[in-house]
Write a protein that holds these residues in place. Structure first.
Motif, PDB file in Angstrom:
ATOM      1  N   VAL A  46      11.436  11.358  -1.908  1.00 62.17           N
ATOM      2  CA  VAL A  46      11.658  11.181  -3.340  1.00 62.17           C
ATOM      3  C   VAL A  46      11.870  12.544  -3.988  1.00 62.17           C
ATOM      4  CG1 VAL A  46      10.424   8.994  -3.570  1.00 62.17           C
ATOM      5  CG2 VAL A  46       9.151  11.106  -3.750  1.00 62.17           C
ATOM      6  N   GLU A  47      12.714  12.551  -5.008  1.00 59.45           N
ATOM      7  CA  GLU A  47      13.012  13.805  -5.700  1.00 59.45           C
ATOM      8  C   GLU A  47      11.799  14.328  -6.465  1.00 59.45           C
ATOM      9  OE1 GLU A  47      15.801  15.662  -5.461  1.00 59.45           O
ATOM     10  OE2 GLU A  47      16.431  14.203  -3.959  1.00 59.45           O
ATOM     11  N   ASP A  48      11.079  13.415  -7.102  1.00 62.84           N
ATOM     12  CA  ASP A  48       9.858  13.797  -7.806  1.00 62.84           C
ATOM     13  C   ASP A  48       8.858  12.662  -7.670  1.00 62.84           C
ATOM     14  OD1 ASP A  48       9.644  12.213 -10.542  1.00 62.84           O
ATOM     15  OD2 ASP A  48      11.760  12.745 -10.286  1.00 62.84           O
ATOM     16  N   THR A  49       7.640  12.931  -8.066  1.00 66.89           N
ATOM     17  CA  THR A  49       6.585  11.935  -7.873  1.00 66.89           C
ATOM     18  C   THR A  49       6.171  11.272  -9.180  1.00 66.89           C
ATOM     19  OG1 THR A  49       4.899  13.668  -7.974  1.00 66.89           O
ATOM     20  CG2 THR A  49       5.704  13.027  -5.791  1.00 66.89           C
ATOM     21  N   SER A  50       7.093  11.190 -10.117  1.00 64.39           N
ATOM     22  CA  SER A  50       6.799  10.447 -11.340  1.00 64.39           C
ATOM     23  C   SER A  50       6.726   8.967 -10.980  1.00 64.39           C
ATOM     24  CB  SER A  50       7.880  10.681 -12.388  1.00 64.39           C
ATOM     25  OG  SER A  50       9.095  10.089 -11.982  1.00 64.39           O
ATOM     26  N   ALA A  51       6.012   8.214 -11.786  1.00 64.83           N
ATOM     27  CA  ALA A  51       5.860   6.786 -11.521  1.00 64.83           C
ATOM     28  C   ALA A  51       7.210   6.073 -11.494  1.00 64.83           C
ATOM     29  CB  ALA A  51       4.940   6.159 -12.567  1.00 64.83           C
ATOM     30  N   GLU A  52       8.123   6.467 -12.392  1.00 64.20           N
ATOM     31  CA  GLU A  52       9.433   5.831 -12.441  1.00 64.20           C
ATOM     32  C   GLU A  52      10.224   6.086 -11.163  1.00 64.20           C
ATOM     33  OE1 GLU A  52       8.283   7.915 -14.845  1.00 64.20           O
ATOM     34  OE2 GLU A  52       7.840   6.475 -16.424  1.00 64.20           O
ATOM     35  N   ALA A  70      12.194   4.153  -5.874  1.00 60.65           N
ATOM     36  CA  ALA A  70      12.245   4.329  -4.420  1.00 60.65           C
ATOM     37  C   ALA A  70      11.624   3.133  -3.704  1.00 60.65           C
ATOM     38  CB  ALA A  70      11.526   5.622  -4.027  1.00 60.65           C
ATOM     39  N   LEU A  71      10.507   2.620  -4.220  1.00 62.02           N
ATOM     40  CA  LEU A  71       9.862   1.458  -3.625  1.00 62.02           C
ATOM     41  C   LEU A  71      10.765   0.231  -3.707  1.00 62.02           C
ATOM     42  CD1 LEU A  71       7.420  -0.004  -2.373  1.00 62.02           C
ATOM     43  CD2 LEU A  71       6.554  -0.321  -4.707  1.00 62.02           C
ATOM     44  N   LEU A  78       0.882  -1.156   0.000  1.00 57.84           N
ATOM     45  CA  LEU A  78       0.000   0.000   0.000  1.00 57.84           C
ATOM     46  C   LEU A  78       0.924   1.211   0.000  1.00 57.84           C
ATOM     47  CD1 LEU A  78      -2.373  -1.236   2.832  1.00 57.84           C
ATOM     48  CD2 LEU A  78      -2.718  -1.458   0.373  1.00 57.84           C
ATOM     49  N   VAL A  79       0.808   2.042  -1.020  1.00 57.58           N
ATOM     50  CA  VAL A  79       1.746   3.145  -1.208  1.00 57.58           C
ATOM     51  C   VAL A  79       0.975   4.445  -1.381  1.00 57.58           C
ATOM     52  CG1 VAL A  79       3.616   4.032  -2.662  1.00 57.58           C
ATOM     53  CG2 VAL A  79       3.362   1.573  -2.359  1.00 57.58           C
ATOM     54  N   ASP A  80       1.483   5.504  -0.762  1.00 56.47           N
ATOM     55  CA  ASP A  80       0.916   6.831  -0.965  1.00 56.47           C
ATOM     56  C   ASP A  80       2.056   7.830  -0.984  1.00 56.47           C
ATOM     57  OD1 ASP A  80      -0.963   8.784  -1.385  1.00 56.47           O
ATOM     58  OD2 ASP A  80      -1.571   8.931   0.711  1.00 56.47           O
ATOM     59  N   GLU A  81       1.887   8.884  -1.735  1.00 54.67           N
ATOM     60  CA  GLU A  81       2.898   9.932  -1.782  1.00 54.67           C
ATOM     61  C   GLU A  81       2.236  11.264  -1.479  1.00 54.67           C
ATOM     62  OE1 GLU A  81       2.831  12.446  -4.269  1.00 54.67           O
ATOM     63  OE2 GLU A  81       1.243  11.522  -5.414  1.00 54.67           O
ATOM     64  N   SER A  82       3.005  12.134  -0.853  1.00 56.26           N
ATOM     65  CA  SER A  82       2.516  13.471  -0.539  1.00 56.26           C
ATOM     66  C   SER A  82       3.708  14.354  -0.205  1.00 56.26           C
ATOM     67  CB  SER A  82       1.536  13.430   0.643  1.00 56.26           C
ATOM     68  OG  SER A  82       2.216  13.001   1.803  1.00 56.26           O
ATOM     69  N   GLY A  83       3.429  15.639  -0.074  1.00 55.03           N
ATOM     70  CA  GLY A  83       4.469  16.568   0.344  1.00 55.03           C
ATOM     71  C   GLY A  83       4.432  16.730   1.850  1.00 55.03           C
ATOM     72  N   ASP A  84       5.606  16.892   2.461  1.00 57.21           N
ATOM     73  CA  ASP A  84       5.622  17.129   3.896  1.00 57.21           C
ATOM     74  C   ASP A  84       5.580  18.633   4.165  1.00 57.21           C
ATOM     75  OD1 ASP A  84       8.199  18.022   3.430  1.00 57.21           O
ATOM     76  OD2 ASP A  84       9.180  16.371   4.460  1.00 57.21           O
ATOM     77  N   SER A  93      -2.922   9.696 -10.939  1.00 54.52           N
ATOM     78  CA  SER A  93      -2.489   9.033 -12.172  1.00 54.52           C
ATOM     79  C   SER A  93      -1.054   8.530 -12.096  1.00 54.52           C
ATOM     80  CB  SER A  93      -2.651   9.979 -13.364  1.00 54.52           C
ATOM     81  OG  SER A  93      -1.813  11.104 -13.214  1.00 54.52           O
ATOM     82  N   ASN A  94      -0.194   9.193 -11.323  1.00 56.95           N
ATOM     83  CA  ASN A  94       1.185   8.707 -11.220  1.00 56.95           C
ATOM     84  C   ASN A  94       1.268   7.419 -10.410  1.00 56.95           C
ATOM     85  OD1 ASN A  94       0.572   9.993  -8.788  1.00 56.95           O
ATOM     86  ND2 ASN A  94       2.663  10.679  -8.482  1.00 56.95           N
ATOM     87  N   MET A  95       0.233   7.119  -9.648  1.00 57.76           N
ATOM     88  CA  MET A  95       0.215   5.907  -8.845  1.00 57.76           C
ATOM     89  C   MET A  95      -0.494   4.773  -9.569  1.00 57.76           C
ATOM     90  SD  MET A  95       1.783   6.663  -6.174  1.00 57.76           S
ATOM     91  CE  MET A  95       1.461   6.245  -4.514  1.00 57.76           C
ATOM     92  N   LYS A  96      -1.650   5.079 -10.103  1.00 58.65           N
ATOM     93  CA  LYS A  96      -2.545   4.038 -10.570  1.00 58.65           C
ATOM     94  C   LYS A  96      -2.833   4.115 -12.072  1.00 58.65           C
ATOM     95  CE  LYS A  96      -6.988   2.393  -8.967  1.00 58.65           C
ATOM     96  NZ  LYS A  96      -8.073   2.582  -8.060  1.00 58.65           N
TER      97      LYS A  96
END
Length: 125
Positions: free
Chosen positions: A70-76, A81-82, A34-40, A105-108
């Motif tokens: 992560v440097e950016d939130t692109s899927a790659e 990182a994962l 289960l993965v989520d990304e966000s800004g701190d 969209s970058n996740m799914k």
């Protein structure tokens, strides 16, 4: 013990040992991510990772295993990182049997999201 450096080292050591126990519990079995990304709060991007697996008593268990900047939130970038996080603890993408993400969209994304990139490498995921 009052030094911030020592406190951070102790917290990191506890976190590593905790994740090692989680990985030991997973063993050679399958798991889901289960993965989520966000800004701190400092506007840095971060990705959180939780694993879901069935323990030796047959119970479904969800365990938090880390936050990765992560440097950016692109899927790659998220996939790299994962994969790095999983490999650091001896887990392999080939053992993933389920994925959970938010609707971004970058996740799914159907054509280039993190989910799709992992499924290209591991169709069982």
């Amino acid at each position: 013990m009052t030094s911030h450096v020592i406190q951070k080292e102790l917290a990191n050591a506890c976190a590593v040992e905790t994740v090692k126990k989680i990985v030991e519990e997973i063993g050679d079995g399958f798991f889901s991510v289960l993965v989520d990304e966000s800004g701190d709060c400092s506007s840095k991007e971060q990705m959180t990772v939780v694993v879901r697996f069935i323990d030796d008593r047959g119970f479904i268990v969800e365990q938090f295993i880390g936050i990765v900047h992560v440097e950016d939130t692109s899927a790659e970038a998220l996939k790299d990182a994962l994969e790095t996080l999983l490999l650091r603890f001896g887990l392999c993408i080939s053992k993933i049997r389920g994925q959970g993400y938010d609707g971004a969209s970058n996740m799914k994304g159907q054509f280039g999201g993190l989910k799709t990139l992992i499924q290209k490498e591991n169709p069982q995921a």
